[in-house]
Design an enzyme around this catalytic site. Structure first.
Site, PDB file in Angstrom:
ATOM      1  N   LYS A 178     -24.212   4.504  28.508  1.00 58.09           N
ATOM      2  CA  LYS A 178     -24.574   5.127  29.785  1.00 58.09           C
ATOM      3  C   LYS A 178     -24.997   6.578  29.608  1.00 58.09           C
ATOM      4  O   LYS A 178     -25.883   7.051  30.319  1.00 58.09           O
ATOM      5  CB  LYS A 178     -23.429   5.009  30.794  1.00 58.09           C
ATOM      6  CG  LYS A 178     -23.189   3.563  31.185  1.00 58.09           C
ATOM      7  CD  LYS A 178     -22.596   3.371  32.556  1.00 58.09           C
ATOM      8  CE  LYS A 178     -22.684   1.884  32.896  1.00 58.09           C
ATOM      9  NZ  LYS A 178     -22.058   1.530  34.154  1.00 58.09           N
ATOM     10  N   LYS A 188     -26.468  -7.369  27.871  1.00 59.46           N
ATOM     11  CA  LYS A 188     -25.615  -7.894  28.934  1.00 59.46           C
ATOM     12  C   LYS A 188     -26.332  -7.893  30.293  1.00 59.46           C
ATOM     13  O   LYS A 188     -27.041  -6.939  30.595  1.00 59.46           O
ATOM     14  CB  LYS A 188     -24.377  -6.983  28.998  1.00 59.46           C
ATOM     15  CG  LYS A 188     -23.287  -7.414  29.918  1.00 59.46           C
ATOM     16  CD  LYS A 188     -22.165  -6.385  29.935  1.00 59.46           C
ATOM     17  CE  LYS A 188     -22.444  -5.244  30.888  1.00 59.46           C
ATOM     18  NZ  LYS A 188     -21.718  -5.273  32.148  1.00 59.46           N
ATOM     19  N   LYS A 197     -25.556  -5.049  36.710  1.00 53.99           N
ATOM     20  CA  LYS A 197     -26.065  -4.826  38.061  1.00 53.99           C
ATOM     21  C   LYS A 197     -26.908  -3.565  38.172  1.00 53.99           C
ATOM     22  O   LYS A 197     -27.677  -3.406  39.089  1.00 53.99           O
ATOM     23  CB  LYS A 197     -24.937  -4.868  39.094  1.00 53.99           C
ATOM     24  CG  LYS A 197     -23.912  -3.755  39.007  1.00 53.99           C
ATOM     25  CD  LYS A 197     -22.977  -3.853  40.209  1.00 53.99           C
ATOM     26  CE  LYS A 197     -21.535  -4.021  39.784  1.00 53.99           C
ATOM     27  NZ  LYS A 197     -21.018  -2.884  38.997  1.00 53.99           N
TER      28      LYS A 197
END
Ligand code: ATP
Ligand code: LTN
Length: 333
Positions: free
Chosen positions: A114, A197, A200
């Site tokens: 991230k 992965k 969302k």
């Protein structure tokens, strides 16, 4: 009667939930809920570790709670709340920040992934995210945490922090939690890149099935799912796209991937895609419709969140008071 053990889990209301969130997390919460004393919440304070649109965040927080119920969580027997409504989470997180090490936090793959997307200015909250997650878990003396595979490292660091503090302040301070990973579905992959992965917050909406998608959108996304070269349907790491579709089927039906693979002997990729789409549409449809219905009654959801936070605060304050005591802080009134 011995009291039930505590099970706790949460999802970030950073966007609409995906099929990965359902199969890796929610579906297992639903299956296990009757055996445990359960707390489920929306981690809005975790969501703000990356920029969120305020209106969207509020909406997604309601939606997350509504989705839990629509997926089968019983609002009358579990404690449902929003993380920010229970201030003890942020307070314990501060304490845990004083017991977790820079080296440990910098090894977290979620932080590495991230922060790489943040450019120059990486929010400190993204770095200390695991301390808040450990606080979420340790506040309620949690025994079991059902999550997807990507959260394994965060569970391990939670256990390490608990053990470290127990060693200093007494073994009965924190319960050291166990992870629950589902046998299949713990890592559903992106439909556009089966090596990463399903997530969302992936900017490509084709990469994920959202629990808000219409049946038609679901069919289209699965039809366009990236598969592998060759034509044989095999359950192998060399065919990650095909393996992902088989895993999705296995997680929905409860059949083993091997059983499913056998039914496709001599068939083509198209057959697997069409069948997977139908299974996903059948699983997602009722959750989607029920979520929309629940979202129409904000006062019901507000009431539920209010009651849930009240119950959670009482429990959390007990643990936090004990932690403050043992650390040598003067007890507050
Ligand atoms: P974000 O992209 O915002 O980080 P996410 O989709 O990765 O979100 P989280 O809120 O981080 O979702 O995860 C909520 C729960 O869903 C966790 O238990 C996590 O392990 C699980 N989960 C998330 N993605 C998947 C996936 N692709 N397969 C299985 N489980 C998943
Ligand atoms: N980090 C988790 C969300 C999360 C969580 C928790 C999960 C925050 N606190 C406590 C289980 C228990 C994620 O899925 N990204």
């Amino acid at each position: 009667m011995t009291p039930k053990k505590v099970m706790l889990s949460a999802v970030q209301p950073s966007n609409r939930l995906t099929l990965g969130n359902y199969l890796g997390a929610l579906k297992n919460w639903v299956q296990l809920q009757s055996q445990f004393d359960c707390l489920f919440f929306a981690v809005d304070l975790h969501a703000i570790t990356v920029r969120q649109d305020p209106k969207e965040l509020r909406e997604q927080t309601y939606r997350a709670i509504a989705t839990y119920i629509a997926a089968g969580i019983d609002p009358d027997s579990v404690t449902l709340f929003a993380q920010s409504h229970v201030p003890q989470h942020a307070e314990l997180a501060w304490v845990l920040n004083c017991f977790v090490y820079m080296g440990e936090l910098s090894r977290m793959t979620q932080f590495k992934d991230k922060s790489a997307k943040q450019g120059q200015n990486i929010p400190v909250g993204l770095f200390t995210y695991p301390a808040l997650m450990a606080a979420d878990i340790l506040l309620y003396k949690t025994h079991l945490v059902p999550v997807g595979e990507d959260q394994k490292q965060h569970l391990e660091i939670t256990r390490d922090i608990a053990q470290r503090m127990n060693q200093i302040y007494g073994n009965d301070l924190f319960t050291v939690p166990e992870i629950y990973l589902p046998p299949v579905g713990a890592r559903i992959m992106s439909l556009q890149n089966p090596l990463s992965k399903m997530s969302k917050s992936d900017p490509d909406p084709q990469s994920a099935v959202y629990l808000t998608d219409t049946d038609d959108q679901i069919r289209k996304k699965l039809k366009r799912a990236v598969t592998d070269s060759g034509s044989e349907i095999a359950y192998t790491a060399e065919k990650p796209g095909i393996k992902n579709l088989i895993d999705i089927q296995a997680a929905i039906t409860g059949q083993s991937p091997e059983q499913i693979t056998q039914t496709y002997a001599g068939k083509q990729y198209g057959h697997l895609k069409v069948d997977t789409a139908e299974l996903v549409a059948t699983a997602v449809g009722p959750i989607r419709d029920r979520t929309e219905q629940l979202l129409r009654d904000r006062s019901y959801l507000d009431d539920l969140l209010k009651q849930g936070a009240k119950k959670a605060r009482t429990r959390a304050e007990k643990t936090l008071g004990d932690v403050f005591d043992r650390l040598g802080l003067i007890r507050r009134g």
